[in-house]
Design an enzyme around this catalytic site. Sequence first.
Site, PDB file in Angstrom:
ATOM      1  N   CYS A  45       0.801  -1.236   0.000  1.00 49.13           N
ATOM      2  CA  CYS A  45       0.000   0.000   0.000  1.00 49.13           C
ATOM      3  C   CYS A  45       0.833   1.285   0.000  1.00 49.13           C
ATOM      4  O   CYS A  45       0.397   2.308  -0.550  1.00 49.13           O
ATOM      5  CB  CYS A  45      -0.921   0.039   1.219  1.00 49.13           C
ATOM      6  SG  CYS A  45      -1.604  -1.560   1.689  1.00 49.13           S
ATOM      7  N   CYS A  48       1.535   3.781  -3.089  1.00 47.14           N
ATOM      8  CA  CYS A  48       0.531   4.743  -3.578  1.00 47.14           C
ATOM      9  C   CYS A  48       0.041   5.693  -2.484  1.00 47.14           C
ATOM     10  O   CYS A  48      -0.265   6.852  -2.742  1.00 47.14           O
ATOM     11  CB  CYS A  48      -0.672   3.999  -4.163  1.00 47.14           C
ATOM     12  SG  CYS A  48      -0.239   3.132  -5.675  1.00 47.14           S
ATOM     13  N   HIS A  49      -0.089   5.186  -1.234  1.00 51.67           N
ATOM     14  CA  HIS A  49      -0.709   6.017  -0.185  1.00 51.67           C
ATOM     15  C   HIS A  49       0.312   6.707   0.718  1.00 51.67           C
ATOM     16  O   HIS A  49      -0.074   7.567   1.514  1.00 51.67           O
ATOM     17  CB  HIS A  49      -1.649   5.156   0.679  1.00 51.67           C
ATOM     18  CG  HIS A  49      -2.755   4.519  -0.115  1.00 51.67           C
ATOM     19  ND1 HIS A  49      -3.901   5.189  -0.456  1.00 51.67           N
ATOM     20  CD2 HIS A  49      -2.870   3.279  -0.661  1.00 51.67           C
ATOM     21  CE1 HIS A  49      -4.690   4.383  -1.162  1.00 51.67           C
ATOM     22  NE2 HIS A  49      -4.088   3.221  -1.301  1.00 51.67           N
ATOM     23  N   MET A  86      -7.357   1.342  -7.583  1.00 49.32           N
ATOM     24  CA  MET A  86      -6.978   0.540  -6.415  1.00 49.32           C
ATOM     25  C   MET A  86      -7.099  -0.948  -6.781  1.00 49.32           C
ATOM     26  O   MET A  86      -8.164  -1.404  -7.218  1.00 49.32           O
ATOM     27  CB  MET A  86      -7.940   0.910  -5.272  1.00 49.32           C
ATOM     28  CG  MET A  86      -7.984  -0.089  -4.151  1.00 49.32           C
ATOM     29  SD  MET A  86      -6.682   0.205  -2.948  1.00 49.32           S
ATOM     30  CE  MET A  86      -6.894  -1.228  -1.914  1.00 49.32           C
ATOM     31  N   HIS A 329       5.016  11.987 -11.023  1.00 44.79           N
ATOM     32  CA  HIS A 329       5.242  10.540 -10.999  1.00 44.79           C
ATOM     33  C   HIS A 329       6.325  10.146 -12.018  1.00 44.79           C
ATOM     34  O   HIS A 329       7.487  10.407 -11.785  1.00 44.79           O
ATOM     35  CB  HIS A 329       3.919   9.797 -11.208  1.00 44.79           C
ATOM     36  CG  HIS A 329       4.001   8.351 -10.856  1.00 44.79           C
ATOM     37  ND1 HIS A 329       4.174   7.906  -9.575  1.00 44.79           N
ATOM     38  CD2 HIS A 329       3.954   7.242 -11.617  1.00 44.79           C
ATOM     39  CE1 HIS A 329       4.235   6.588  -9.552  1.00 44.79           C
ATOM     40  NE2 HIS A 329       4.106   6.161 -10.791  1.00 44.79           N
ATOM     41  N   HIS A 371       0.133   8.095 -17.339  1.00 42.89           N
ATOM     42  CA  HIS A 371       1.204   7.221 -16.867  1.00 42.89           C
ATOM     43  C   HIS A 371       2.113   6.908 -18.054  1.00 42.89           C
ATOM     44  O   HIS A 371       1.928   5.910 -18.748  1.00 42.89           O
ATOM     45  CB  HIS A 371       0.620   5.932 -16.266  1.00 42.89           C
ATOM     46  CG  HIS A 371       1.633   5.152 -15.481  1.00 42.89           C
ATOM     47  ND1 HIS A 371       2.568   4.337 -16.077  1.00 42.89           N
ATOM     48  CD2 HIS A 371       1.883   5.081 -14.147  1.00 42.89           C
ATOM     49  CE1 HIS A 371       3.332   3.791 -15.138  1.00 42.89           C
ATOM     50  NE2 HIS A 371       2.937   4.236 -13.954  1.00 42.89           N
TER      51      HIS A 371
HETATM   52 FE1  DHE Z   1       6.559   1.645 -11.090  1.00 39.97          FE
HETATM   53  C1  DHE Z   1       8.736   3.285 -13.214  1.00 39.97           C
HETATM   54  C2  DHE Z   1       6.673   4.287  -8.966  1.00 39.97           C
HETATM   55  C3  DHE Z   1       3.946   0.303  -9.347  1.00 39.97           C
HETATM   56  C4  DHE Z   1       6.954  -1.244 -12.812  1.00 39.97           C
HETATM   57  N1  DHE Z   1       7.500   3.476 -11.123  1.00 39.97           N
HETATM   58  C5  DHE Z   1       8.356   3.956 -12.090  1.00 39.97           C
HETATM   59  C6  DHE Z   1       8.798   5.269 -11.701  1.00 39.97           C
HETATM   60  C7  DHE Z   1       8.215   5.543 -10.493  1.00 39.97           C
HETATM   61  C8  DHE Z   1       7.405   4.412 -10.127  1.00 39.97           C
HETATM   62  C9  DHE Z   1       8.384   6.799  -9.670  1.00 39.97           C
HETATM   63  C10 DHE Z   1       9.743   6.155 -12.491  1.00 39.97           C
HETATM   64  C11 DHE Z   1      11.179   5.774 -12.225  1.00 39.97           C
HETATM   65  C12 DHE Z   1      12.171   6.592 -13.041  1.00 39.97           C
HETATM   66  O1  DHE Z   1      11.952   6.781 -14.242  1.00 39.97           O
HETATM   67  O2  DHE Z   1      13.168   7.059 -12.486  1.00 39.97           O
HETATM   68  N2  DHE Z   1       5.462   2.216  -9.457  1.00 39.97           N
HETATM   69  C13 DHE Z   1       5.693   3.319  -8.728  1.00 39.97           C
HETATM   70  C14 DHE Z   1       4.759   3.400  -7.624  1.00 39.97           C
HETATM   71  O3  DHE Z   1       4.776   4.250  -6.699  1.00 39.97           O
HETATM   72  C15 DHE Z   1       3.724   2.363  -7.844  1.00 39.97           C
HETATM   73  C16 DHE Z   1       2.492   3.032  -8.424  1.00 39.97           C
HETATM   74  C17 DHE Z   1       3.220   1.662  -6.608  1.00 39.97           C
HETATM   75  C18 DHE Z   1       4.254   0.899  -5.814  1.00 39.97           C
HETATM   76  O4  DHE Z   1       3.923   0.441  -4.721  1.00 39.97           O
HETATM   77  O5  DHE Z   1       5.386   0.751  -6.255  1.00 39.97           O
HETATM   78  C19 DHE Z   1       4.415   1.520  -8.933  1.00 39.97           C
HETATM   79  N3  DHE Z   1       5.604  -0.167 -11.098  1.00 39.97           N
HETATM   80  C20 DHE Z   1       4.565  -0.506 -10.306  1.00 39.97           C
HETATM   81  C21 DHE Z   1       4.134  -1.863 -10.564  1.00 39.97           C
HETATM   82  O6  DHE Z   1       3.192  -2.474  -9.982  1.00 39.97           O
HETATM   83  C22 DHE Z   1       4.988  -2.412 -11.663  1.00 39.97           C
HETATM   84  C23 DHE Z   1       4.147  -2.690 -12.912  1.00 39.97           C
HETATM   85  C24 DHE Z   1       5.706  -3.707 -11.293  1.00 39.97           C
HETATM   86  C25 DHE Z   1       6.517  -3.603 -10.030  1.00 39.97           C
HETATM   87  O7  DHE Z   1       7.717  -3.589 -10.106  1.00 39.97           O
HETATM   88  O8  DHE Z   1       5.909  -3.531  -8.989  1.00 39.97           O
HETATM   89  C26 DHE Z   1       5.931  -1.220 -11.894  1.00 39.97           C
HETATM   90  N4  DHE Z   1       7.636   1.131 -12.739  1.00 39.97           N
HETATM   91  C27 DHE Z   1       7.691  -0.137 -13.252  1.00 39.97           C
HETATM   92  C28 DHE Z   1       8.606  -0.147 -14.382  1.00 39.97           C
HETATM   93  C29 DHE Z   1       9.099   1.169 -14.522  1.00 39.97           C
HETATM   94  C30 DHE Z   1       8.487   1.938 -13.460  1.00 39.97           C
HETATM   95  C31 DHE Z   1       8.928  -1.354 -15.262  1.00 39.97           C
HETATM   96  C32 DHE Z   1      10.107   1.688 -15.544  1.00 39.97           C
HETATM   97  C33 DHE Z   1       9.446   2.019 -16.862  1.00 39.97           C
HETATM   98  C34 DHE Z   1      10.448   2.461 -17.906  1.00 39.97           C
HETATM   99  O9  DHE Z   1      10.283   2.061 -19.073  1.00 39.97           O
HETATM  100  O10 DHE Z   1      11.361   3.205 -17.573  1.00 39.97           O
END
Ligand code: DHE
Length: 549
Positions: A45, A48-49, A86, A329, A371
């Site tokens: 959680c 996001c929160h 959510m 984000h 996103h």
């Molecule tokens: Fe991500 C990028 C935050 C959930 C896979 N994710 C990012 C970035 C942020 C972020 C701030 C940018 C990084 C950068 O460019 O420097 N992500 C978050 C969260 O806060 C969120 C919503 C909830 C959490 O609890 O983490 C979240 N993200 C996910 C997932 O559920 C994903 C699908 C699988 C996982 O790892 O949990 C996921 N996020 C990714 C990926 C990128 C990413 C693969 C990079 C994308 C790219 O092409 O650069």
Amino acid sequence: MGRLKGLLALITGFLWFSFLSFAQQPPKLSSQEMKRATKIFFDRCAGCHGMLRKGATGPPLTPKIMRQRGTKYIETVITNGTPGGMPDWGRQGILSKDEIKLLAKFLMLKPPEPPIMSLAEMKKWWKVYIPPQARPKKPQHRLNWKNFMGVILRDVGKVAIIDGDTKKLVTIINTGFAVHIFRASGSGRYFLTIGRDGKATLIDLWLKKPDKVAEVKVCYDARSIDTSKYKGEKGDFMDRLVIVGCYWPPSFVILDGKSLEPLKIVSTSDYTWDTNEFVRESRVASIVASHYDPEWVVTNKEVGKVLLVNYEDISNLRIHHIDAERFLHDGGWDMSKRYFLVAANMRNKIIVVDTKEKRFVAEIETGVKPHPGRGANFTHPRYGPVWCTGHLGSNNIACIGTDPKYHSRYAWKMVANVELPGAGGGNLFIKTHPKSPHIWADRPLSSDPKLQKQLYVIDKSSLKVIKTINVVDELKKKGYRNIDGRVVHPEFDKYGKEVWVSVWGRKDKPSAIVVFDDRTMKIKKVITGDWVRTPTGIFNVYTTTKDIY
Ligand code: DHE
């Protein structure tokens, strides 16, 4: 009559008072239950929160609000999710009934203050497996390492390196809990990973068998990492420094690029750009490294500011604060790598910052919760260079003109809006390559299980979806009957000919990485095996190094 009204008001007041007193009774949790609930909250959680539950991508979950809602209501939301994004943790079977009940009680209580980490504490975690001077001067294998693909095996705490030319597994490396992203160093030789647990690893792709050469934990919760990519008149900083963006403690940390020795912590607790209110938990979201200046672009999520961090002299760190929007984000460069475009997803906007003139340029409303990942850049015959983003909450891919010099009519305006078939949002990532005529989009967060498995191919000139592919159905037709999951993160190979994508399945079952031929849009290769567990992000060395997307 007047007396009767007065009496009624008194009774209503008394009932409300009794209801509120009842609603506000905090439940009791044993210290063990508290520990267990804190861990579940952190794992599922807090992203996001927020750890302090003040809200960001998800709404605030303060004890006051939660006690008004009541445990039954909260349990229902955790079980079934909401159309706003959510996840349905209960229905997916990720959280048990017991865990959901515990979480609902936990949310009635004051959040425990998470710990802080000093440089000395980070150093206790710091390990150098092969010191820089003992590393090879040239690659120790004959593989085409610039076309390697790094694949995150999320829930097993590992990453895989796959040879993009032969599609063979090169190696699997233990990295720690839920790696979030890979980034490549300025030279491309090193792959860096960052886990949700704040653990960074440095992987040397020149070793006979690529492996991690250093690792360190610099926070308790992190999402971003990048390196110093600048080489020019102001010095050669290529591969010299690394930056990690932390969610908790809210900060960024600068490390030595070759050993990962932690060098400096900078807090990101700050005042909101608009109302000037203090936010203790203002976290670092995306980071990109400039190719034209010794600078990182760091987004300070909750306060809504973009920081241009000049790393020429980290003892006299220069940080340029640009007021932007809340809550920042993910984002990426435009094609010229002068403008940075980032989602302010709770305001449904994309923010544009000019890193040359170091100023805010524009904000564009594009859809519900944009996103972009890093976005997708291409040159359109009419609009010139454009940058596109998908959305969590609406089914559109929006493209924005990014060339104020030669296509000023279209600059910072939404010039195209491509509709994905089927209702609702759920798109997480889009990707293209200069050599490809296509943009590929996924939809893993759709609430419709069928759409979660689909990929969409958009033609860059007509700006229309020309093909919808249900990846899991296609795999079934090829005899892979047991592979199932959400399809996530399309990634091009170095040459722009193939698109790789993960089938994000369950931890207890092998899944697959599927390679498509970009031109025919047909499956070219299925990479599977017992080791393919919960694959998520895929990153090509060459395109990640050069920021081609
Ligand atoms: Fe991500 C990028 C935050 C959930 C896979 N994710 C990012 C970035 C942020 C972020 C701030 C940018 C990084 C950068 O460019 O420097 N992500 C978050 C969260 O806060 C969120 C919503 C909830 C959490 O609890 O983490 C979240 N993200 C996910 C997932 O559920 C994903 C699908 C699988 C996982 O790892 O949990 C996921 N996020 C990714 C990926 C990128 C990413 C693969 C990079 C994308 C790219 O092409 O650069």
